[in-house]
Design an enzyme around this catalytic site. Structure first.
Site, PDB file in Angstrom:
ATOM      1  N   GLU A 232       0.805  -1.223   0.000  1.00  0.00           N
ATOM      2  CA  GLU A 232       0.000   0.000   0.000  1.00  0.00           C
ATOM      3  C   GLU A 232       0.839   1.275   0.000  1.00  0.00           C
ATOM      4  O   GLU A 232       0.749   2.099   0.920  1.00  0.00           O
ATOM      5  CB  GLU A 232      -0.952   0.006   1.201  1.00  0.00           C
ATOM      6  CG  GLU A 232      -1.920  -1.154   1.220  1.00  0.00           C
ATOM      7  CD  GLU A 232      -2.927  -1.097   2.351  1.00  0.00           C
ATOM      8  OE1 GLU A 232      -3.901  -1.863   2.312  1.00  0.00           O
ATOM      9  OE2 GLU A 232      -2.749  -0.266   3.287  1.00  0.00           O
TER      10      GLU A 232
ATOM     11  N   GLU B   5      -5.106  -8.801   0.780  1.00  0.00           N
ATOM     12  CA  GLU B   5      -5.769  -8.522   2.057  1.00  0.00           C
ATOM     13  C   GLU B   5      -7.248  -8.334   1.809  1.00  0.00           C
ATOM     14  O   GLU B   5      -7.647  -7.665   0.848  1.00  0.00           O
ATOM     15  CB  GLU B   5      -5.240  -7.238   2.727  1.00  0.00           C
ATOM     16  CG  GLU B   5      -3.846  -7.308   3.277  1.00  0.00           C
ATOM     17  CD  GLU B   5      -3.426  -5.989   3.929  1.00  0.00           C
ATOM     18  OE1 GLU B   5      -4.328  -5.219   4.376  1.00  0.00           O
ATOM     19  OE2 GLU B   5      -2.219  -5.719   3.988  1.00  0.00           O
TER      20      GLU B   5
END
Length: 459
Positions: free
Chosen positions: A165, A359
């Site tokens: 991220e 995720e």
């Protein structure tokens, strides 16, 4: 559709060194920004729980890897701590080498594939003092760190990712106060984003030039951007949100080039990114082998305040969809179909690159309210969340999207930055006082799906 996933589909969970390991100041580890921030301002952290112990994986990894095996994992993604492996940036910490080699060896011996990430928000504090990702020197330090990691663990690990991220430290550190440096400055944000991308491609270049076996990718949190209406101004708002929060990293890492609209944005904001033409060539020549996608929620937007808005409000503003299902503990919208739409976007616009769900999960506060008489968390809400997302994912795969795995966030309840243990995400419950673990109902459901490699007709 028969509810079955392809042979070899990856089932497991994601975690990170700073959120799981503990031993934050022990065994030769250097200080990170989170260690520093907690020391300097513990009141900023929920219940003043710092990053020192977290989930104690450093000391309990043997037990934890056995538990992974017990609930059907065939893969697990974690990260190396940069500050643990290279505390001063140069000297390799032998205790870190021993620890990580033990973890990766034990995972392999238990039939669990390691996917190893290099950076999960844990900037070494010594580099933060020099400007962090705003400093070109950090790019070179990261490249050196990546090279050492590949050389040290490459015989045990053949699937790597550079960043988890990367947009988050940019957004939360330069457009918010949730990460350091905690400022609002679009120019500094753009510089930090560019140097992060440059560090990513240089690490990939080192990986390939060194002839390491395996694959290397990146993990992006993709938030599909939906306009409030079909009015042109709302659709334009969604275009800008998608550009800045998705395509700013997705296009260069997969396609090897920035979106054309990025130049328009930089011109509108009078931002001069200090790039070199040779670096643009490096971006073009070092695209990823595979993509990890973290998906939790969509982004819904409406027209911005042109002419009077501040910062990104000029381009788009958040919009609350009246029909949204909201996780009341986290405040995030639950929109399972978003994962399907991500899968088709990758198929149609990003060369159908191999990708996996890196995720996906739901955080719930006060899970002790769902304990049964035997002390097991009855987290049917987590089972529903996973199953609904998996059904939409499977639809995308049937329609040709090249997805090869699904990882939940996370394995054991873990420490989560300023929120610490406020919201629990794990398949396994962690008792903070005793550090004991207990499988939740969702762990048994996950095992059934993973071992059979198919979704149940019903639970």
């Amino acid at each position: 559709m028969n509810n079955r996933f392809p042979e070899g589909f990856l089932w497991g969970a994601a975690a990170s060194g700073p959120q799981l390991e503990g031993a934050g100041s022990k065994h030769g580890k250097g200080k990170t920004v989170w260690d520093y921030w907690f020391e300097a301002d513990p009141g900023k952290f929920y219940q003043q729980i710092g990053p020192e112990t977290t989930s104690n994986f450093y000391n309990q990894y043997k037990e934890d890897i056995l538990s992974m095996n017990e609930i059907g994992f065939n893969s697990f993604r974690t990260s190396i701590s940069w500050a643990r492996l290279l505390p001063d940036g140069t000297t390799i910490n032998p205790e870190a080498v021993t620890f990580y080699r033990e973890v990766f060896s034990r995972l392999r011996d238990h039939g669990v594939k390691s996917i190893v990430n290099l950076y999960h928000f844990d900037m070494p504090y010594r580099l933060h003092l020099k400007g962090g990702w705003e400093n070109r020197e950090t790019v070179e330090e990261f490249t050196h760190y990546a090279k050492i990691a590949f050389e040290t663990f490459g015989d045990l690990v053949n699937t790597w990712t550079t960043f988890n991220e990367p947009i988050v430290p940019v957004e939360m550190g330069y457009l918010n106060d949730k990460h350091l440096p905690g400022v609002y400055d679009l120019k500094r944000a753009a510089h930090a984003a560019y140097f992060t991308l440059l560090a990513h491609v240089k690490a990939i270049s080192v990986f390939r030039e060194s002839g390491h076996c395996g694959e290397i990718g990146i993990i992006l949190n993709l938030t599909p951007s939906y306009p409030r209406s079909d009015f042109p101004e709302d659709k334009e708002a969604a275009k800008w949100a998608d550009l800045l929060f998705n395509r700013s990293f997705l296009d260069p890492v997969v396609l090897g080039r920035y979106p054309l609209e990025m130049a328009e944005f930089l011109e509108l904001e009078a931002i001069d990114v200090p790039y070199k033409n040779t670096e643009l060539d490096l971006i073009k020549d070092n695209t990823i082998d595979f993509l990890g996608v973290n998906y939790y929620q969509p982004r819904r937007v409406q027209a911005g305040d042109k002419g009077i808005g501040v910062g990104l409000d000029k381009y788009f503003k958040p919009y609350q969809w009246p029909e949204a299902k909201i996780n009341p503990y986290r405040g995030w919208e639950i929109y399972e179909k978003g994962l399907y739409e991500i899968s088709l976007n990758i198929r149609d616009n990003y060369r159908n690159i191999p990708w996996y769900v890196a995720e996906n999960g739901i955080g719930v506060e006060g899970e002790e309210a769902f304990l049964d008489e035997e002390g097991e968390v009855q987290d049917d809400y987590r089972i529903t969340f996973m199953e609904d997302h998996l059904r939409w994912l499977q639809k995308g795969m049937v329609e040709g999207s090249n997805c090869f795995g699904y990882h939940v966030w996370t394995f054991i309840d873990n420490w989560s930055w300023l929120n610490e243990y406020k919201n629990r995400y794990g398949l396994i419950r962690l008792d903070l006082k005793t550090q004991t673990r207990r499988k939740k109902k969702s762990a048994y459901w996950f095992k059934q799906v993973a071992v059979k490699n198919r979704l149940p007709e019903k639970w």
